[in-house]
Write an enzyme that holds these catalytic residues in place. Structure first.
Site, PDB file in Angstrom:
ATOM      1  N   MET A 110      70.365  30.796  55.140  1.00 54.24           N
ATOM      2  CA  MET A 110      70.239  29.296  54.673  1.00 54.24           C
ATOM      3  C   MET A 110      71.488  28.733  54.457  1.00 54.24           C
ATOM      4  SD  MET A 110      67.069  29.152  51.700  1.00 54.24           S
ATOM      5  CE  MET A 110      67.163  27.384  51.546  1.00 54.24           C
ATOM      6  N   VAL A 150      64.785  32.731  54.951  1.00 55.54           N
ATOM      7  CA  VAL A 150      65.223  31.992  53.454  1.00 55.54           C
ATOM      8  C   VAL A 150      66.139  32.778  52.648  1.00 55.54           C
ATOM      9  CG1 VAL A 150      62.994  30.911  53.330  1.00 55.54           C
ATOM     10  CG2 VAL A 150      63.162  33.254  52.320  1.00 55.54           C
ATOM     11  N   GLN A 151      66.822  34.188  53.432  1.00 55.57           N
ATOM     12  CA  GLN A 151      67.684  34.713  52.754  1.00 55.57           C
ATOM     13  C   GLN A 151      69.003  33.966  52.280  1.00 55.57           C
ATOM     14  OE1 GLN A 151      67.228  38.154  51.091  1.00 55.57           O
ATOM     15  NE2 GLN A 151      65.328  37.167  51.900  1.00 55.57           N
ATOM     16  N   TRP A 184      66.071  26.541  47.432  1.00 50.62           N
ATOM     17  CA  TRP A 184      65.147  27.775  47.962  1.00 50.62           C
ATOM     18  C   TRP A 184      63.792  27.765  48.027  1.00 50.62           C
ATOM     19  CZ3 TRP A 184      66.755  33.238  45.354  1.00 50.62           C
ATOM     20  CH2 TRP A 184      66.350  34.224  46.057  1.00 50.62           C
ATOM     21  N   LYS A 220      70.314  23.113  40.029  1.00 50.55           N
ATOM     22  CA  LYS A 220      70.921  24.347  40.673  1.00 50.55           C
ATOM     23  C   LYS A 220      70.265  25.552  40.079  1.00 50.55           C
ATOM     24  CE  LYS A 220      73.688  24.093  42.808  1.00 50.55           C
ATOM     25  NZ  LYS A 220      73.603  24.045  44.317  1.00 50.55           N
ATOM     26  N   ALA A 221      69.005  25.493  39.983  1.00 54.70           N
ATOM     27  CA  ALA A 221      68.063  26.654  39.736  1.00 54.70           C
ATOM     28  C   ALA A 221      67.401  27.420  40.733  1.00 54.70           C
ATOM     29  CB  ALA A 221      67.190  26.375  38.368  1.00 54.70           C
ATOM     30  N   GLY A 222      67.597  26.924  41.866  1.00 51.08           N
ATOM     31  CA  GLY A 222      66.578  27.484  43.137  1.00 51.08           C
ATOM     32  C   GLY A 222      65.865  26.415  43.884  1.00 51.08           C
ATOM     33  N   SER A 275      76.740  27.533  38.332  1.00 51.37           N
ATOM     34  CA  SER A 275      76.399  26.777  39.813  1.00 51.37           C
ATOM     35  C   SER A 275      76.445  25.254  39.442  1.00 51.37           C
ATOM     36  CB  SER A 275      74.962  27.276  39.946  1.00 51.37           C
ATOM     37  OG  SER A 275      74.487  26.776  41.251  1.00 51.37           O
ATOM     38  N   GLY A 279      74.680  32.016  45.423  1.00 46.51           N
ATOM     39  CA  GLY A 279      73.128  32.699  45.124  1.00 46.51           C
ATOM     40  C   GLY A 279      73.161  33.971  44.591  1.00 46.51           C
ATOM     41  N   HIS A 297      63.898  16.874  39.266  1.00 43.25           N
ATOM     42  CA  HIS A 297      64.616  17.579  38.234  1.00 43.25           C
ATOM     43  C   HIS A 297      64.053  17.105  36.731  1.00 43.25           C
ATOM     44  CE1 HIS A 297      66.958  19.889  40.789  1.00 43.25           C
ATOM     45  NE2 HIS A 297      67.601  18.787  41.383  1.00 43.25           N
ATOM     46  N   ARG A 327      66.202  29.517  36.025  1.00 37.22           N
ATOM     47  CA  ARG A 327      67.524  30.553  36.363  1.00 37.22           C
ATOM     48  C   ARG A 327      68.060  30.562  34.869  1.00 37.22           C
ATOM     49  NH1 ARG A 327      72.173  29.397  40.523  1.00 37.22           N
ATOM     50  NH2 ARG A 327      72.977  31.239  40.927  1.00 37.22           N
TER      51      ARG A 327
END
Length: 395
Positions: A239, A234-235, A57, A52-54, A144, A264, A114, A136
């Site tokens: 997404m 990718v905004q 994305w 959950k750090a991106g 998150s 996000g 991960h 993050r």
């Protein structure tokens, strides 16, 4: 990939296990030998993050950079978790990450993990593969991850927020402590030149700028129009609505509890942490995060700059630490971190130099700006005032 929802739904939540000194669940260790013997290719690109750090994305950004023009049909027909397989996941007969990777026909292969850095299969290092790590800030990452564990059936039951808060600080999390993860990869960056270390907060602040940095690292030269298109796609809101990117096709996720892509944002931790929890966390954080070159932002200032002041000494009074943000300075001491990613002006270094002539003060660089170390409290405050005033007068 065929996913049987009945098999997933009937499975009980896994328990944490200690695996080579790291908290894990069996879904990520049952295929250990196969994963460790995985044969990477020289052009493979490994995307690594703490959960959950991106991850999604950056996976989506890279997929668009490499295949958005040449294989556009992928974006509407193949979910992101198949385009960028999760290497270590193993839940037969439902999912096998290594099988998904081996089935990729693309070149380069985009692979996510991960794993803490010490768990990465050796062939990635032997083949000198390029790696992208995304970090993050711990507070937002905790929030998150909490909601992710609530809705993901192959994660342990997170319990309530208060108990989860304690577990996170104690490092009793799948893939281990956040602190060890981000520090381990950061340390590896110092000796492995093909590792690009990114920050979630920087991506939020200026996605286009961070895509440019990625392209530079990867040796890619997309046209201005392609970069503009990718930046738009990718905004977060786009997404979140994209069925091939938002994990809504994966039954392991219970969207009735929480969406996979929730907010996000930077700073959502303020809606979860109590004042007491924030203070407790900050004190614990200071003890565990002692590398002055690795700094995180827990909010993004509207004026486009952040000045972080942090003491790595053991101080009894919180008032002896300091932070300067949004043109407001409070008295603290020891070290100034100045993030300069989005600054539109050049600092008058002569003015600053006059302030740091004190014996023992050192000026250097860190990941995204300048660092001043060894300041006493009054000098620290004066330096902050000088820097902030320059920003106030900048365009």
């Amino acid at each position: 990939m065929s996913v049987d929802p009945d098999k997933i739904n009937s499975a009980s939540r896994p328990e944490l296990i200690d695996f080579h000194g790291v908290s894990m669940v069996h879904y990520f260790t049952d295929n250990w030998e196969t994963v460790q013997n995985f044969q990477a290719r020289p052009d493979d690109i490994l995307i690594a993050t703490y959960p959950k750090a991106g991850t999604t994305w950056v996976s989506y950004i890279l997929d668009l950079l490499y295949f958005g023009q040449t294989m556009p049909e992928r974006q509407t027909s193949i979910p992101i978790y198949e385009r960028v397989p999760f290497l270590e996941i193993f839940a037969p007969p439902v999912i096998s990450g290594t099988d998904l990777v081996e089935g990729l026909s693309t070149s380069p292969r985009l692979i996510k993990t991960h794993f803490p850095v010490q768990f990465v299969p050796k062939s990635f290092w032997e083949q000198n593969c390029r790696m992208v790590y995304v970090a993050r800030n711990a507070k937002d990452n905790m929030v998150s991850y909490f909601h992710f564990e609530r809705m993901n059936r192959i994660q342990p039951d997170p319990g309530d927020w208060s108990s989860y808060f304690q577990k996170f600080m104690e490092g009793k999390m799948v893939f281990g402590p956040w602190y060890d993860h981000v520090n381990g990869w950061w340390k590896k960056k110092q000796t492995y030149s093909k590792l690009h270390y990114m920050f979630f907060e920087d991506l939020v602040e200026d996605t286009g700028r961070e895509i440019d940095k990625l392209c530079s690292f990867l040796g890619l030269s997309p046209s201005a129009e392609e970069k503009k298109q990718i930046t738009g796609e990718v905004q977060f809101d786009n997404m979140k609505k994209n069925g091939m990117a938002n994990y809504s096709t994966l039954p392991v996720m219970d969207f009735k509890i929480s969406p996979f892509m929730r907010k996000g944002k930077v700073g959502d931790w303020k809606n979860h942490f109590t004042v007491a929890q924030s203070e407790q966390f900050d004190e614990d954080y200071r003890k565990k995060m002692r590398d002055p070159t690795l700094q995180f932002r827990t909010e993004i200032c509207k004026k486009g700059f952040n000045i972080y002041l942090h003491s790595y000494c053991h101080m009894r009074k919180a008032s002896q630490h300091c932070i300067a943000q949004n043109n407001k300075v409070k008295c603290h001491q020891s070290t100034v971190y100045l993030h300069t990613n989005s600054i539109n002006t050049t600092l008058d270094d002569s003015k600053i130099s006059r302030l740091i002539v004190a014996e023992g003060v050192r000026k250097g660089a860190f990941s995204s700006g300048l660092v001043f170390m060894g300041l006493n409290s009054p000098l620290c405050a004066e330096l902050c005032e000088t820097i902030v005033n320059q920003f106030k007068n900048s365009p």
